[in-house]
Scaffold this motif. Sequence first.
Motif, PDB file in Angstrom:
ATOM      1  N   MET A 105     -43.356  -5.429 -38.012  1.00 57.62           N
ATOM      2  CA  MET A 105     -44.080  -5.343 -36.743  1.00 57.62           C
ATOM      3  C   MET A 105     -44.009  -3.929 -36.158  1.00 57.62           C
ATOM      4  O   MET A 105     -45.014  -3.370 -35.715  1.00 57.62           O
ATOM      5  CB  MET A 105     -43.504  -6.340 -35.740  1.00 57.62           C
ATOM      6  N   GLU A 110     -39.463  -9.381 -40.587  1.00 59.88           N
ATOM      7  CA  GLU A 110     -40.665  -9.579 -39.759  1.00 59.88           C
ATOM      8  C   GLU A 110     -40.745  -8.541 -38.645  1.00 59.88           C
ATOM      9  O   GLU A 110     -41.809  -7.990 -38.353  1.00 59.88           O
ATOM     10  CB  GLU A 110     -40.668 -10.996 -39.169  1.00 59.88           C
ATOM     11  N   GLU A 111     -39.596  -8.284 -38.008  1.00 64.54           N
ATOM     12  CA  GLU A 111     -39.598  -7.315 -36.901  1.00 64.54           C
ATOM     13  C   GLU A 111     -39.779  -5.892 -37.424  1.00 64.54           C
ATOM     14  O   GLU A 111     -40.439  -5.066 -36.794  1.00 64.54           O
ATOM     15  CB  GLU A 111     -38.313  -7.449 -36.099  1.00 64.54           C
ATOM     16  N   ARG A 144     -46.145  -1.583 -38.252  1.00 59.16           N
ATOM     17  CA  ARG A 144     -47.570  -1.731 -37.903  1.00 59.16           C
ATOM     18  C   ARG A 144     -47.881  -1.005 -36.603  1.00 59.16           C
ATOM     19  O   ARG A 144     -48.913  -0.324 -36.473  1.00 59.16           O
ATOM     20  CB  ARG A 144     -47.939  -3.212 -37.776  1.00 59.16           C
ATOM     21  N   HIS A 145     -47.002  -1.161 -35.625  1.00 56.70           N
ATOM     22  CA  HIS A 145     -47.230  -0.542 -34.317  1.00 56.70           C
ATOM     23  C   HIS A 145     -47.278   0.984 -34.440  1.00 56.70           C
ATOM     24  O   HIS A 145     -48.131   1.640 -33.814  1.00 56.70           O
ATOM     25  CB  HIS A 145     -46.111  -0.963 -33.353  1.00 56.70           C
TER      26      HIS A 145
END
Length: 262
Positions: free
Chosen positions: A186, A182-183, A189-190
């Motif tokens: 993230m 998940e991280e 995506r960033h």
Amino acid sequence: MKIVILGNGIAGITAARHIRQLSDYAITVVSDEADYFFSRTALMYVYMGHMRFRDTQPYENWFWQKNRIDLLRARIERVDFAEKKLFSTTGEAISYDKLLIATGSKSNRFGWPGQDLDGVHGLYHLQDLEAMERQTPGLNRAVIVGGGLIGVEMAEMFHSRGIPVTFLVRESGFWSSVLPPEESRMVSRHLKEHHIDLRLETELKEILPDISGKSCAAVVTSKGEKIDCGFVGLTVGVRPNVDFLKNTELEIHRGILVNEFL
């Protein structure tokens, strides 16, 4: 007693300070990177304009003379442990009674064709920062290889100057060997939201030279893509800086082998 400390990073300088607090021994710190100790992790902020280089130096220049710690700018290429002497690239011989080796690490290079071209650098030494500054004017694109902390720092550095960045990451997600899925997603995506050209499951195959044959002009990826660029950042980890100690009586494996007392 003359103590010579090879390396002026955090380990060498911490040792020098504590030796001085506990003794009156002669202390010489040898480094070929910089005149004075500085915070290595702050180099990115110098490039991004948040700090001046002198702000990365925790001690005033007079600190060393006041504490009777001699600083020598030299590159050591050989150590004679039997005679207790260091030899620099200029032929200078430096004697010692006790030697502390604190030479840190150097950026990994895995034998890629073109890895020694001008414009191909890591982000570990002050000289790497100077190379980034030198290459920045007119830079059309930077390609960064390696999906870890140093790689994402370098991406942010170039992004702060408005330079397009392509980021080659071997794994299926950013730092997926460390971060939970998940991280990792993230962070990926960033990066994309900030217009970093993130290429997952993509490795570096070759670095191509320009017409002069001296500087990098493009990379070829494991997927056969050619990406034009004027800078290649190799951020695929580091290894102990011990090449100059090989073929001596010091035991070397991946690094210097030590006992429980270092």
